[in-house]
Design a protein around this motif. Structure first.
Motif, short mmCIF file in Angstrom:
data_model
loop_
_atom_site.label_atom_id
_atom_site.label_comp_id
_atom_site.label_asym_id
_atom_site.label_seq_id
_atom_site.Cartn_x
_atom_site.Cartn_y
_atom_site.Cartn_z
N MET A 1 0.69 -1.30 0.13
CA MET A 1 -0.01 0.29 -0.11
C MET A 1 1.10 1.22 -0.13
SD MET A 1 -3.00 0.93 2.57
CE MET A 1 -3.01 2.35 3.61
N SER A 2 0.65 2.15 -0.99
CA SER A 2 1.34 3.42 -0.98
C SER A 2 0.78 4.51 -0.13
CB SER A 2 1.44 3.89 -2.56
OG SER A 2 0.77 4.90 -2.86
N LYS A 3 1.68 5.50 0.19
CA LYS A 3 1.18 6.60 1.03
C LYS A 3 0.05 7.30 0.29
CE LYS A 3 4.49 9.98 -0.08
NZ LYS A 3 5.86 10.80 0.60
N TYR A 4 -0.03 7.00 -0.99
CA TYR A 4 -1.30 7.68 -1.61
C TYR A 4 -2.61 7.06 -1.78
CZ TYR A 4 2.26 11.18 -2.98
OH TYR A 4 3.47 12.01 -2.78
N THR A 5 -2.50 5.73 -1.40
CA THR A 5 -3.69 4.72 -1.56
C THR A 5 -4.93 5.55 -1.07
OG1 THR A 5 -2.48 3.11 -1.46
CG2 THR A 5 -4.68 2.74 -0.90
N PRO A 6 -5.04 6.37 0.23
CA PRO A 6 -6.26 7.09 0.59
C PRO A 6 -6.77 8.16 -0.37
CG PRO A 6 -4.56 6.84 2.28
CD PRO A 6 -3.75 6.54 1.07
N LEU A 7 -5.74 8.84 -1.38
CA LEU A 7 -6.42 9.75 -2.33
C LEU A 7 -6.86 8.97 -3.35
CD1 LEU A 7 -6.37 12.30 -3.53
CD2 LEU A 7 -3.98 12.13 -4.55
N TRP A 8 -6.49 7.76 -3.77
CA TRP A 8 -6.64 6.94 -4.98
C TRP A 8 -8.20 6.49 -4.59
CZ3 TRP A 8 -3.32 9.27 -6.88
CH2 TRP A 8 -2.08 9.02 -7.17
N LYS A 9 -8.52 6.08 -3.33
CA LYS A 9 -9.62 5.59 -2.73
C LYS A 9 -10.70 6.66 -2.63
CE LYS A 9 -8.04 1.39 -0.15
NZ LYS A 9 -8.04 1.17 1.09
N ILE A 11 -10.72 9.41 -4.79
CA ILE A 11 -11.15 9.62 -6.01
C ILE A 11 -12.24 8.36 -6.61
CG2 ILE A 11 -10.32 9.59 -8.25
CD1 ILE A 11 -7.45 10.90 -7.22
N LYS A 12 -11.68 7.32 -6.47
CA LYS A 12 -12.83 6.40 -6.69
C LYS A 12 -14.24 6.51 -6.24
CE LYS A 12 -13.20 1.45 -7.13
NZ LYS A 12 -12.43 0.01 -6.90
N GLU A 13 -14.14 6.80 -4.87
CA GLU A 13 -15.67 6.95 -4.15
C GLU A 13 -16.30 8.22 -4.63
OE1 GLU A 13 -14.52 6.37 -0.13
OE2 GLU A 13 -14.00 4.24 -0.31
N ASN A 14 -15.52 9.19 -5.02
CA ASN A 14 -16.15 10.44 -5.00
C ASN A 14 -16.25 10.97 -6.68
OD1 ASN A 14 -16.61 11.69 -2.25
ND2 ASN A 14 -14.83 10.51 -2.07
N ASN A 28 -5.79 18.32 2.13
CA ASN A 28 -6.86 18.22 2.82
C ASN A 28 -7.20 16.53 3.22
OD1 ASN A 28 -7.17 20.89 3.76
ND2 ASN A 28 -8.49 21.27 2.28
N ILE A 29 -7.02 15.94 1.85
CA ILE A 29 -7.44 14.43 1.96
C ILE A 29 -6.35 13.50 2.41
CG2 ILE A 29 -7.76 12.40 0.21
CD1 ILE A 29 -9.02 14.49 -1.79
N LEU A 30 -4.87 13.76 2.24
CA LEU A 30 -3.90 13.07 2.55
C LEU A 30 -3.33 13.65 3.88
CD1 LEU A 30 -1.98 12.72 -0.74
CD2 LEU A 30 -3.36 10.76 0.54
N LYS A 31 -3.50 14.88 4.35
CA LYS A 31 -2.70 15.34 5.38
C LYS A 31 -1.16 15.49 5.30
CE LYS A 31 -6.86 15.72 7.28
NZ LYS A 31 -7.67 16.60 6.62
N PHE A 32 -0.93 15.40 4.04
CA PHE A 32 0.35 15.85 3.75
C PHE A 32 0.73 16.28 2.14
CE2 PHE A 32 -0.01 11.25 2.76
CZ PHE A 32 0.76 11.19 1.51
#
Length: 69
Positions: A1-9, A11-14, A28-32
Motif C-alpha cells: 500500500m502506498s502513502k497515496y492509497t487514501p487519495l486513490w480511494k 477519487i474512486k469513491e467521489n 486536505n485528503i492526505l494530510k501531507f
C-alpha cells in the motif's frame, strides 16, 4: 500500500468523470503535501479507474481523467 492509497480511494469513491484537484485539496485528503514520489505513485491510480493527465506547478493542481478500463 502506498502513502497515496487514501487519495486513490477518495477519487474512486467521489468522482465519476474528469476533474482536477488543487494541491491544497489533496493536502486536505492526505494530510501531507504531495512530493516527488507522486510521479511514480500516480501509476497506481489506473487500478482505481483514473489517470493523471497533467500536474501544473503554476496553477498548483493535478488533472485527472476517467479511464475506459
Amino acid at each position: 500500500m502506498s502513502k497515496y492509497t487514501p487519495l486513490w480511494k477518495w477519487i474512486k469513491e467521489n468522482k465519476n468523470d474528469d476533474f482536477q484537484l488543487s494541491f491544497s485539496e489533496i493536502f486536505n485528503i492526505l494530510k501531507f503535501k504531495i512530493d516527488h514520489s507522486f510521479l511514480n505513485a500516480k501509476k497506481e491510480l489506473i487500478d482505481y479507474g483514473f489517470k493523471v493527465t497533467k500536474i501544473s506547478m503554476k496553477e498548483e493542481c493535478v488533472y485527472f481523467e476517467k479511464t475506459t478500463r
